[in-house]
Scaffold this active site. Structure first.
Site, mmCIF file in Angstrom:
data_model
loop_
_atom_site.group_PDB
_atom_site.id
_atom_site.type_symbol
_atom_site.label_atom_id
_atom_site.label_comp_id
_atom_site.label_asym_id
_atom_site.label_seq_id
_atom_site.Cartn_x
_atom_site.Cartn_y
_atom_site.Cartn_z
ATOM 1 N N ARG A 1 8.385 -11.740 -11.993
ATOM 2 C CA ARG A 1 7.167 -10.926 -11.971
ATOM 3 C C ARG A 1 6.962 -10.390 -13.381
ATOM 4 N NH1 ARG A 1 4.106 -7.506 -8.390
ATOM 5 N NH2 ARG A 1 3.405 -5.603 -9.403
ATOM 6 N N HIS B 1 -1.448 -14.416 -8.274
ATOM 7 C CA HIS B 1 -0.558 -13.591 -7.430
ATOM 8 C C HIS B 1 -0.352 -14.324 -6.095
ATOM 9 C CE1 HIS B 1 1.647 -10.274 -6.113
ATOM 10 N NE2 HIS B 1 0.776 -9.289 -6.198
ATOM 11 N N GLN C 1 1.234 -12.801 -2.752
ATOM 12 C CA GLN C 1 0.297 -11.852 -2.128
ATOM 13 C C GLN C 1 -0.678 -12.588 -1.219
ATOM 14 O OE1 GLN C 1 0.031 -8.254 -2.755
ATOM 15 N NE2 GLN C 1 -1.281 -8.437 -0.952
ATOM 16 N N ASP D 1 -8.964 -3.935 -5.423
ATOM 17 C CA ASP D 1 -7.721 -3.746 -6.170
ATOM 18 C C ASP D 1 -7.996 -2.646 -7.197
ATOM 19 O OD1 ASP D 1 -5.209 -4.105 -7.254
ATOM 20 O OD2 ASP D 1 -5.645 -6.004 -8.250
ATOM 21 N N CYS E 1 -4.235 -4.698 -2.127
ATOM 22 C CA CYS E 1 -2.867 -5.141 -2.419
ATOM 23 C C CYS E 1 -1.947 -3.989 -2.829
ATOM 24 C CB CYS E 1 -2.875 -6.247 -3.467
ATOM 25 S SG CYS E 1 -3.749 -5.802 -4.965
ATOM 26 N N ARG F 1 3.982 -8.748 3.137
ATOM 27 C CA ARG F 1 4.506 -9.318 1.898
ATOM 28 C C ARG F 1 5.919 -9.847 2.103
ATOM 29 N NH1 ARG F 1 3.088 -7.846 -3.091
ATOM 30 N NH2 ARG F 1 4.270 -9.692 -3.684
#
Length: 339
Positions: free
Chosen positions: A107, A134, A137, A230, A271, A316
């Site tokens: 990440r 991503h 996600q 987001d 998210c 997740r």
């Protein structure tokens, strides 16, 4: 026989609709196994490296718990724990880690970093977030949609806010692959890059998904089964907060915008983390400076029954577990499922 075995999970465009649907369905299955307390140690004895250039709550927690549930041992390696890219190149680091670990999560910032890790490590590498994409996600997001609506094809998902960030890119492309209509509501200067839109259009031509990019928030949300937003400034992004907030305030998910979907069953996704109130130091500072109660989503919507953000966040872990299990576990997954 395992169709996915040894593959890395770097970006959504590397996978077909059938493959992404399999990962979503398997995640739902694993969630059910955990609920019933049925063990699923598909990665017994494996060692997983978790590389984090960027801080994380959900991604780190999800990979750690997923690895433990699968019988693997996760080892967290933060940016201050190893010489990664500082005194040792990404390629050299990848070769070292690949000789000791069975799989690597990354990440951070550059997509090239996660690609290089996959190229030089010789083990499956999973993208926990980069500036471009991503993908873990997305499995959680579309899993949440499937749990809510029963199927995906033909649904309409609207993303409002900064339409050029990694989440917007991923939603646009993944929706297009899966046959989900994706609307992006964003000001002209913050709409998806032409290169991302080109990928999405090619996929939409195959799946039948309808794409809409517009600066009209009302038009973007009309008939949406799900609204998604987001944070307005991505981690590590150097921008004028004042200008960005003024630019994006018309795209805030609030009660008024939710009504414009003209659907009572519309769900709301995010998210996370979300600036829906002043209970964070950064949120409080920004909101007080601009005399606002919330940024990208109001507290009334965030706390409503329509908001499935915590179901989405919990998913997740199941999504990541699915990805890790199929790419590193000795599972029977016939090739002809994806022909």
């Amino acid at each position: 026989m395992n169709h996915f075995y040894g593959k890395s999970f770097l970006k959504e465009t590397d996978f077909s609709a059938a493959e992404l649907n399999y990962l979503i369905d398997f995640a739902i299955h694993l969630k059910d196994l955990k609920k019933q307390h049925i063990a699923h140690h598909y990665l017994d004895g494996k060692n997983i490296a978790l590389l984090f250039e960027k801080a994380s709550t959900r991604t780190r927690s999800a990979f750690t718990v997923a690895a433990n549930d699968l019988g693997a041992h996760p080892e967290f390696l933060g940016k201050n724990d190893i010489q990664f890219g500082n005194k040792e190149s990404v390629a050299d680091t990848a070769k070292v880690l690949g000789s000791m670990f069975d799989g690597i999560e990354f990440r951070g910032f550059k997509q090239k970093t996660v690609s290089d890790l996959a190229e030089y490590s010789g083990v499956p590498v999973w993208n926990g977030l980069t500036d471009d994409w991503h993908p873990t996600q997305m499995i959680a997001d579309f899993m949440t949609l499937k749990e809510q609506f029963g199927s995906l094809k033909g649904l309409t998902l609207t993303y409002v806010g900064d339409g050029r960030n990694n989440v917007a890119n991923s939603l646009l492309v993944t929706g297009a692959i899966l046959g989900v209509n994706v609307h992006i509501g964003a000001p002209k200067g913050l709409q998806p890059a032409a290169s991302v839109l080109e990928i999405a259009k090619k996929e939409a031509a195959k799946s039948g998904a309808e794409l809409l990019i517009t600066d009209d928030a009302g038009a973007a949300v009309k008939n949406a089964d799900a609204l998604y937003t987001d944070v307005w400034v991505s981690m590590g992004e150097d921008v004028d907060y004042d200008k960005r907030i003024k630019q994006l305030l018309p795209y805030q998910i609030n009660d008024e915008l939710l009504l414009k979907t003209e659907k009572k069953e519309t769900i709301v996704l995010h998210c996370l983390p979300a600036f829906h109130d002043t209970k964070t130091t950064i949120g409080a500072k920004l909101l007080n400076e601009h005399e606002l109660d919330a940024l990208e989503i109001t507290d009334s919507v965030f706390q409503s029954d329509q908001a499935l953000v915590f179901q989405e966040a919990g998913n997740r872990m199941h999504a990541i577990k699915s990805i890790m299990a199929v790419t590193l576990g000795n599972l029977f997954i016939p090739e002809n499922l994806f022909a």
